[in-house]
Design a protein around this motif. Structure first.
Motif, PDB file in Angstrom:
ATOM      1  N   LYS A  11     -11.019   7.002   5.192  1.00  0.00           N
ATOM      2  CA  LYS A  11     -11.054   7.992   6.274  1.00  0.00           C
ATOM      3  C   LYS A  11     -11.357   7.330   7.609  1.00  0.00           C
ATOM      4  N   HIS A  12     -12.277   6.379   7.605  1.00  0.00           N
ATOM      5  CA  HIS A  12     -12.664   5.686   8.832  1.00  0.00           C
ATOM      6  C   HIS A  12     -11.490   4.905   9.414  1.00  0.00           C
ATOM      7  N   LEU A  13     -10.797   4.146   8.576  1.00  0.00           N
ATOM      8  CA  LEU A  13      -9.683   3.330   9.060  1.00  0.00           C
ATOM      9  C   LEU A  13      -8.553   4.192   9.606  1.00  0.00           C
ATOM     10  N   ILE A  14      -8.278   5.300   8.931  1.00  0.00           N
ATOM     11  CA  ILE A  14      -7.219   6.187   9.418  1.00  0.00           C
ATOM     12  C   ILE A  14      -7.635   6.841  10.731  1.00  0.00           C
ATOM     13  N   HIS A  15      -8.867   7.274  10.806  1.00  0.00           N
ATOM     14  CA  HIS A  15      -9.346   7.915  12.041  1.00  0.00           C
ATOM     15  C   HIS A  15      -9.234   6.970  13.233  1.00  0.00           C
ATOM     16  N   GLU A  16      -9.573   5.706  13.041  1.00  0.00           N
ATOM     17  CA  GLU A  16      -9.570   4.742  14.135  1.00  0.00           C
ATOM     18  C   GLU A  16      -8.169   4.241  14.471  1.00  0.00           C
ATOM     19  N   ILE A  56       0.827  -1.207   0.000  1.00  0.00           N
ATOM     20  CA  ILE A  56       0.000   0.000   0.000  1.00  0.00           C
ATOM     21  C   ILE A  56       0.863   1.259   0.000  1.00  0.00           C
ATOM     22  N   ASP A  57       1.970   1.205   0.725  1.00  0.00           N
ATOM     23  CA  ASP A  57       2.879   2.359   0.849  1.00  0.00           C
ATOM     24  C   ASP A  57       3.699   2.491  -0.430  1.00  0.00           C
ATOM     25  N   THR A  58       3.077   3.009  -1.458  1.00  0.00           N
ATOM     26  CA  THR A  58       3.700   3.028  -2.782  1.00  0.00           C
ATOM     27  C   THR A  58       4.901   3.968  -2.882  1.00  0.00           C
ATOM     28  N   ASP A  59       4.919   5.054  -2.108  1.00  0.00           N
ATOM     29  CA  ASP A  59       6.061   5.965  -2.182  1.00  0.00           C
ATOM     30  C   ASP A  59       7.164   5.603  -1.187  1.00  0.00           C
ATOM     31  N   LYS A  60       6.939   4.523  -0.430  1.00  0.00           N
ATOM     32  CA  LYS A  60       7.950   3.964   0.479  1.00  0.00           C
ATOM     33  C   LYS A  60       8.485   4.985   1.478  1.00  0.00           C
ATOM     34  N   ASP A  61       7.593   5.808   2.007  1.00  0.00           N
ATOM     35  CA  ASP A  61       8.022   6.794   3.008  1.00  0.00           C
ATOM     36  C   ASP A  61       7.748   6.329   4.435  1.00  0.00           C
ATOM     37  N   GLY A  62       7.261   5.084   4.575  1.00  0.00           N
ATOM     38  CA  GLY A  62       7.002   4.547   5.901  1.00  0.00           C
ATOM     39  C   GLY A  62       5.628   4.876   6.450  1.00  0.00           C
ATOM     40  N   TYR A  63       4.812   5.551   5.658  1.00  0.00           N
ATOM     41  CA  TYR A  63       3.463   5.915   6.090  1.00  0.00           C
ATOM     42  C   TYR A  63       2.447   5.486   5.033  1.00  0.00           C
ATOM     43  N   VAL A  64       1.242   5.200   5.487  1.00  0.00           N
ATOM     44  CA  VAL A  64       0.119   4.971   4.575  1.00  0.00           C
ATOM     45  C   VAL A  64      -0.762   6.208   4.631  1.00  0.00           C
ATOM     46  N   SER A  65      -0.818   6.925   3.532  1.00  0.00           N
ATOM     47  CA  SER A  65      -1.614   8.146   3.465  1.00  0.00           C
ATOM     48  C   SER A  65      -3.054   7.813   3.083  1.00  0.00           C
ATOM     49  N   HIS A  66      -3.922   8.813   3.175  1.00  0.00           N
ATOM     50  CA  HIS A  66      -5.306   8.619   2.771  1.00  0.00           C
ATOM     51  C   HIS A  66      -5.406   8.231   1.297  1.00  0.00           C
ATOM     52  N   SER A  67      -4.646   8.900   0.444  1.00  0.00           N
ATOM     53  CA  SER A  67      -4.724   8.616  -0.994  1.00  0.00           C
ATOM     54  C   SER A  67      -4.247   7.200  -1.303  1.00  0.00           C
ATOM     55  N   GLU A  68      -3.194   6.736  -0.608  1.00  0.00           N
ATOM     56  CA  GLU A  68      -2.698   5.383  -0.833  1.00  0.00           C
ATOM     57  C   GLU A  68      -3.720   4.343  -0.378  1.00  0.00           C
ATOM     58  N   LEU A  69      -4.340   4.585   0.771  1.00  0.00           N
ATOM     59  CA  LEU A  69      -5.322   3.638   1.285  1.00  0.00           C
ATOM     60  C   LEU A  69      -6.584   3.655   0.434  1.00  0.00           C
ATOM     61  N   HIS A  70      -6.981   4.835  -0.009  1.00  0.00           N
ATOM     62  CA  HIS A  70      -8.148   4.975  -0.888  1.00  0.00           C
ATOM     63  C   HIS A  70      -7.931   4.193  -2.189  1.00  0.00           C
ATOM     64  N   LYS A 106       3.007   1.386   9.806  1.00  0.00           N
ATOM     65  CA  LYS A 106       2.790  -0.051   9.903  1.00  0.00           C
ATOM     66  C   LYS A 106       2.547  -0.447  11.367  1.00  0.00           C
ATOM     67  N   LYS A 107       3.271   0.195  12.279  1.00  0.00           N
ATOM     68  CA  LYS A 107       3.107  -0.110  13.698  1.00  0.00           C
ATOM     69  C   LYS A 107       1.681   0.179  14.152  1.00  0.00           C
ATOM     70  N   GLU A 108       1.129   1.307  13.716  1.00  0.00           N
ATOM     71  CA  GLU A 108      -0.239   1.662  14.094  1.00  0.00           C
ATOM     72  C   GLU A 108      -1.253   0.691  13.483  1.00  0.00           C
ATOM     73  N   ILE A 109      -0.995   0.271  12.264  1.00  0.00           N
ATOM     74  CA  ILE A 109      -1.893  -0.666  11.594  1.00  0.00           C
ATOM     75  C   ILE A 109      -1.858  -2.028  12.278  1.00  0.00           C
ATOM     76  N   LEU A 110      -0.656  -2.520  12.550  1.00  0.00           N
ATOM     77  CA  LEU A 110      -0.538  -3.832  13.186  1.00  0.00           C
ATOM     78  C   LEU A 110      -1.098  -3.832  14.604  1.00  0.00           C
ATOM     79  N   ALA A 111      -1.042  -2.675  15.265  1.00  0.00           N
ATOM     80  CA  ALA A 111      -1.630  -2.567  16.606  1.00  0.00           C
ATOM     81  C   ALA A 111      -3.148  -2.696  16.548  1.00  0.00           C
ATOM     82  N   ASN A 112      -3.715  -2.430  15.385  1.00  0.00           N
ATOM     83  CA  ASN A 112      -5.157  -2.545  15.170  1.00  0.00           C
ATOM     84  C   ASN A 112      -5.465  -3.582  14.093  1.00  0.00           C
ATOM     85  N   TRP A 113      -4.655  -4.614  14.050  1.00  0.00           N
ATOM     86  CA  TRP A 113      -4.740  -5.593  12.963  1.00  0.00           C
ATOM     87  C   TRP A 113      -6.126  -6.227  12.845  1.00  0.00           C
TER      88      TRP A 113
END
Length: 316
Positions: A271-276, A78-92, A287-294
């Motif tokens: 938006k919902h997934l990022i907010h939560e 999902i992290d297409t620009d490889k910056d270590g973050y998943v942005s709204h546009s990437e997740l969308h 990735k850490k935040e995502i895996l914490a809410n896997w």
């Protein structure tokens, strides 16, 4: 409440050779999941939205450890620009991609059935002969409902011609995708509306009255009291669907009903997934935040089963 009808081609599929399962009426930008989106009752909606309906079933069979491992790899994709973050546009983009995958799989599954000369295209004659050829020589005399089969052939030809943008009688893969899934293509808008009206308009006057509108969703049984949702749908028909208040739904009103282009469910889910998940509220997730809410993203039957056992134990 909008219920999708079963395919009118199901009857033909039982006797023809290679007819793909098609819904007789497919609604634009359908829900990402058939489950209610209520996190208090679990994350089944989020699982299907994030993974796609078929892939979500696969994850249901995994252990929590396997789910987390696979999720970690998905995040890297999902992290297409490889910056270590998943942005709204990437997740969308990811969610929209997953939701379109079933369409691509459906086209791929049936492509070779129709592309008889293997030239990478499907002509109308190839489709017609494969789907109806056995009966065309006899003008459908061997089938019980001759008129229905003729109407299906006419409808298929009209939809094929609409999907065939360059009008050469041959469908590319994209054009054939538009033929099978017209709700996904803006230029197929008119045929989706037309087919919807034809399916519901029982008296053939070219528009939909309240009785036809309700009848498409609900047929009362003898002695059965009318469900509450039917009264709600009648109210929706009068107050929201029938915008000119003439007692009917015309083509423009049907388009507003079945093709509500202003709703982007993938955007809302991103938006919902990022907010939560966004613990530091920087509007992007690691990735850490995502895996914490896997469990919100992928979950597993093993986890749900364990939670059920815990609940039962507590109740005891």
């Amino acid at each position: 409440m909008l219920l999708t009808s079963l395919a009118s081609l199901c009857v033909l599929a039982a006797v023809a050779f290679a007819v793909p399962a098609q819904e007789k009426r497919i609604h634009h930008q359908a829900q990402l999941s058939d489950h209610a989106h209520d996190d208090k009752d679990g994350y089944k909606y989020d699982h299907e939205a994030f993974l796609g309906k078929e892939e979500a079933k696969t994850f249901d069979q995994l252990t929590p450890e396997e789910s987390k491992e696979k999720l970690s790899k998905i995040v890297d994709r999902i992290d297409t620009d490889k910056d270590g973050y998943v942005s709204h546009s990437e997740l969308h983009y990811w969610i929209k991609h997953r939701q379109r995958r079933y369409i691509q799989d459906n086209v791929n599954k049936h492509w070779s059935d129709y592309d008889k000369n293997q030239d990478g295209k499907i002509s109308w004659m190839e489709y017609k002969n494969t789907t109806y050829g056995y009966y065309l020589d006899e003008e459908f005399d061997d089938v019980d409902d001759k008129a229905t089969y003729k109407a299906m052939l006419t409808r298929d030809e009209r939809r094929f011609k609409m999907a065939d943008r360059d009008r050469d009688g041959i469908a590319t893969r994209e054009e054939f995708t538009a033929f099978l899934h017209p709700e996904e293509f803006d230029y197929m808008r008119d045929v989706v509306v037309q087919e919807t009206i034809e399916d519901i308009d029982k008296n053939g006057d070219g528009k939909i009255n309240l009785h036809e509108y309700i009848g498409d969703m609900y047929t009362p049984e003898d002695g059965e009291s009318e469900p509450e949702w039917v009264a709600t749908e009648k109210k929706h028909f009068a107050e929201f669907r029938d915008t000119n208040q003439d007692g009917y739904l015309d083509a423009n009103e049907v388009a507003q009903w079945v093709l509500p282009g202003e709703v982007d469910h993938a955007d809302n889910e991103a938006k919902h997934l990022i907010h939560e998940t966004d613990m530091d509220k920087d509007e992007k997730i690691t990735k850490k935040e995502i895996l914490a809410n896997w469990n919100m993203f992928v979950g597993s039957q093993a986890t749900n089963y364990g939670e059920d056992l815990t609940k039962r134990h507590d109740e005891l």
